[in-house]
Design an enzyme around this catalytic site. Structure first.
Site, PDB file in Angstrom:
ATOM      1  N   ASN A   1     -10.430   2.990   3.531  1.00  0.00           N
ATOM      2  CA  ASN A   1     -10.532   2.801   2.854  1.00  0.00           C
ATOM      3  C   ASN A   1     -11.181   1.562   2.069  1.00  0.00           C
ATOM      4  O   ASN A   1     -12.188   1.990   0.480  1.00  0.00           O
ATOM      5  CB  ASN A   1      -9.099   2.597   1.590  1.00  0.00           C
TER       6      ASN A   1
ATOM      7  N   TRP B   1     -10.043   8.609  -7.313  1.00  0.00           N
ATOM      8  CA  TRP B   1     -10.954   8.077  -7.832  1.00  0.00           C
ATOM      9  C   TRP B   1     -11.006   8.107  -9.389  1.00  0.00           C
ATOM     10  O   TRP B   1     -12.216   7.441 -10.130  1.00  0.00           O
ATOM     11  CB  TRP B   1     -11.218  10.064  -7.834  1.00  0.00           C
TER      12      TRP B   1
ATOM     13  N   GLU C   1       0.561  -1.530  -0.050  1.00  0.00           N
ATOM     14  CA  GLU C   1      -0.530  -0.043  -0.202  1.00  0.00           C
ATOM     15  C   GLU C   1       0.485   1.403  -0.193  1.00  0.00           C
ATOM     16  O   GLU C   1       0.567   2.280  -0.708  1.00  0.00           O
ATOM     17  CB  GLU C   1      -0.890  -0.296   1.061  1.00  0.00           C
TER      18      GLU C   1
ATOM     19  N   TRP D   1     -16.626  11.992 -12.144  1.00  0.00           N
ATOM     20  CA  TRP D   1     -14.765  11.469 -10.829  1.00  0.00           C
ATOM     21  C   TRP D   1     -14.757  12.767  -9.884  1.00  0.00           C
ATOM     22  O   TRP D   1     -14.457  12.387  -8.534  1.00  0.00           O
ATOM     23  CB  TRP D   1     -14.584   9.984 -11.494  1.00  0.00           C
TER      24      TRP D   1
ATOM     25  N   TRP E   1     -21.544  10.366 -19.074  1.00  0.00           N
ATOM     26  CA  TRP E   1     -21.341  10.659 -18.465  1.00  0.00           C
ATOM     27  C   TRP E   1     -23.482  11.505 -17.969  1.00  0.00           C
ATOM     28  O   TRP E   1     -23.798  11.564 -18.633  1.00  0.00           O
ATOM     29  CB  TRP E   1     -21.067  11.536 -17.321  1.00  0.00           C
TER      30      TRP E   1
ATOM     31  N   TRP F   1       1.449   1.718  -3.527  1.00  0.00           N
ATOM     32  CA  TRP F   1       0.476   2.486  -4.431  1.00  0.00           C
ATOM     33  C   TRP F   1       0.445   4.035  -4.127  1.00  0.00           C
ATOM     34  O   TRP F   1       0.401   4.817  -5.091  1.00  0.00           O
ATOM     35  CB  TRP F   1      -0.978   1.953  -3.778  1.00  0.00           C
TER      36      TRP F   1
END
Length: 477
Positions: A348, A389, A281, A366, A312, A284
């Site tokens: 998360n 996102w 993580e 987003w 969208w 990430w």
């Protein structure tokens, strides 16, 4: 005895610590008398000036850093305004011959650094930037593909990082620092960071901004959840994560300090799997910053250009308000948004769920979610926020496949099976029995009896909206 060393400004942005601070250490190693400086410069942040929750955190973080520096004999100079003008003015006031700062990946700050470098050079003052927030420089040759290009997929990026994972020890804090020269230090009040009404009071029941709070939280993680991180990090009803993200973002602690603390602990074979999952993580986080450095358009534009044609839905203000304030009628979503509002943070796994509902079921862009999180999260970080996102929205690098649309009910049943997380943040639903807590609209009699004020139906039909989203995604193929 008079300190005759030349003065250097130590310009701290996202490196608000004394321990393991390569910016401060570089000034000391260069033979300079360091003058720690923080400049609040929202006008330099482009379209992403610091959000309200993070400003409230920063107010307390700067107070903690100033106290730490004063304990070492120095202090923190606080100024506000456009950073270039402020730094040039401080150079003149202090007689500084060098400026050391922490490098940032955000496009607006990178452009500022280039302008400042050129301006200072004309005055014979050098600007030296150090990486203080990451384990790897995002533009390093060692963090590129075999073809010399930036990574776009996480797994090979992680394999590359893993082969050169840092083993070096953090830099020690200086035992003392020289006093500040005679110049106006400014006050926290001058920065106007603290909320004018006490809407943030609940935050501080959960957080202690500053280095001491960061290390206390890290100790609790190492002694508690770290060894089972891989098994428990997705369960929002317990403390199964480190919660280090706000401390990392402002640099109250470094990732190298975290790795060193983990390395110093003893782990059995089972626990080592948890530690490796946690280090993944951290990687990430490195990946997000790597992406923003190489692809700066991702802060506001779809990483995958195909999505410029994506259908969208039209902006829906009432629906967005229901999502923002935890009134969607979907308990796990509403619980997450209430947690965010109450303490400036969200688990998360729940972030993924609320993001999927917004971008897939409601089919809102987003950026609508990214903007709200930016203003309400204490750990709001442009690289992480944009990447996360876009990942959940399907538009980003290494994004979730278009057909991955989280069902919030099954996610709730899987990761909060007893409804403890929902009941914690949604007390009006606390009396709902059994599985009704996950989808109360399916049992209208129980909902009317135990939670009559809660929405009778969700703001969107989950099954129909899922199919509509899939149709819209298929149209891009």
């Amino acid at each position: 005895m008079t300190d005759t060393r030349p003065v250097a400004l130590v310009w701290l942005r996202n490196a608000l610590r004394v321990d393991d601070n390569p910016v401060l250490q570089a000034a000391l190693d260069g033979g300079f008398r360091p003058v720690p400086v923080y400049v609040h410069a929202p006008g330099d942040a482009g379209r992403w000036p610091m959000g309200a929750a993070q400003r409230a955190w920063l107010h307390r973080s700067l107070a903690a850093l100033d106290a730490r520096l004063r304990g070492l004999g120095s202090g923190l100079v606080l100024r506000s305004g456009r950073a270039q003008a402020v730094i040039e003015r401080l150079v003149a006031e202090s007689g500084a011959v060098a400026v050391y700062g922490d490098r940032r990946v955000e496009p607006a700050w990178r452009a500022l650094d280039q302008r400042l470098d050129a301006a200072l050079a004309r005055s014979g003052v050098r600007l030296e930037m150090r990486q203080a927030a990451l384990l790897f420089e995002p533009d390093a040759e060692s963090v590129r593909t075999g073809q010399g290009t930036p990574y776009r997929v996480f797994t090979p990026f992680w394999k590359t990082l893993r082969r050169q994972w840092p083993q070096d020890r953090p830099l020690p804090a200086p035992t003392s620092l020289p006093p500040l020269p005679a110049l106006a230090t400014g006050t926290l009040a001058d920065l106007d960071l603290a909320p004018r009404t006490a809407w943030d009071t609940g935050f501080w029941e959960h957080w202690e901004p500053g280095g001491a709070g960061a290390h206390e939280l890290l100790d609790a993680f190492v002694e508690g959840a770290a060894g089972a991180y891989d098994a428990q990090r997705d369960l929002p009803d317990r403390i199964g994560t480190s919660r280090m993200s706000p401390h990392l973002h402002l640099g109250e602690i470094s990732p190298r300090q975290i790795l060193a603390r983990l390395a110093d602990a003893r782990w059995n074979a089972r626990q080592k799997a948890g530690i490796e999952a946690y280090e993944r993580e951290l990687a990430w986080r490195e990946f997000s910053h790597h992406l923003l450095w190489h692809f700066p358009h991702m802060q506001e534009e779809d990483f995958n250009p195909r999505f410029a044609r994506f259908a969208w839905a039209e902006p829906a203000p009432q629906v967005l308000e229901a999502w923002r304030h935890g009134r969607t009628g979907i308990p796990i979503v509403d619980a997450g948004m209430r947690e965010l509002w109450a303490c400036g943070w969200m688990h998360n796994r729940v972030r993924l769920i609320v993001g999927s509902v917004l971008t897939k079921n409601l089919r809102q862009h987003w950026l609508a979610g990214a903007r709200w999180f930016w203003d309400t999260l204490v750990d709001a970080d442009l690289a992480n926020n944009s990447q996360n996102w876009q990942w959940i929205g399907g538009t980003g690098a290494d994004a979730a496949p278009y057909f991955r649309i989280f069902n919030p009910v099954t996610q709730s049943e899987r990761f909060d099976p007893h409804g403890r997380y929902i009941r914690q943040w949604m007390p009006e639903l606390a009396a709902l029995p059994g599985k009704a807590i996950h989808a109360p609209w399916t049992q209208p009699a129980l909902l009317a009896r135990y939670a009559p004020a809660y929405p009778k139906t969700p703001v969107v039909d989950l099954a129909e909206s899922r199919e509509a989203a899939l149709d819209a995604f298929r149209a891009l193929r």
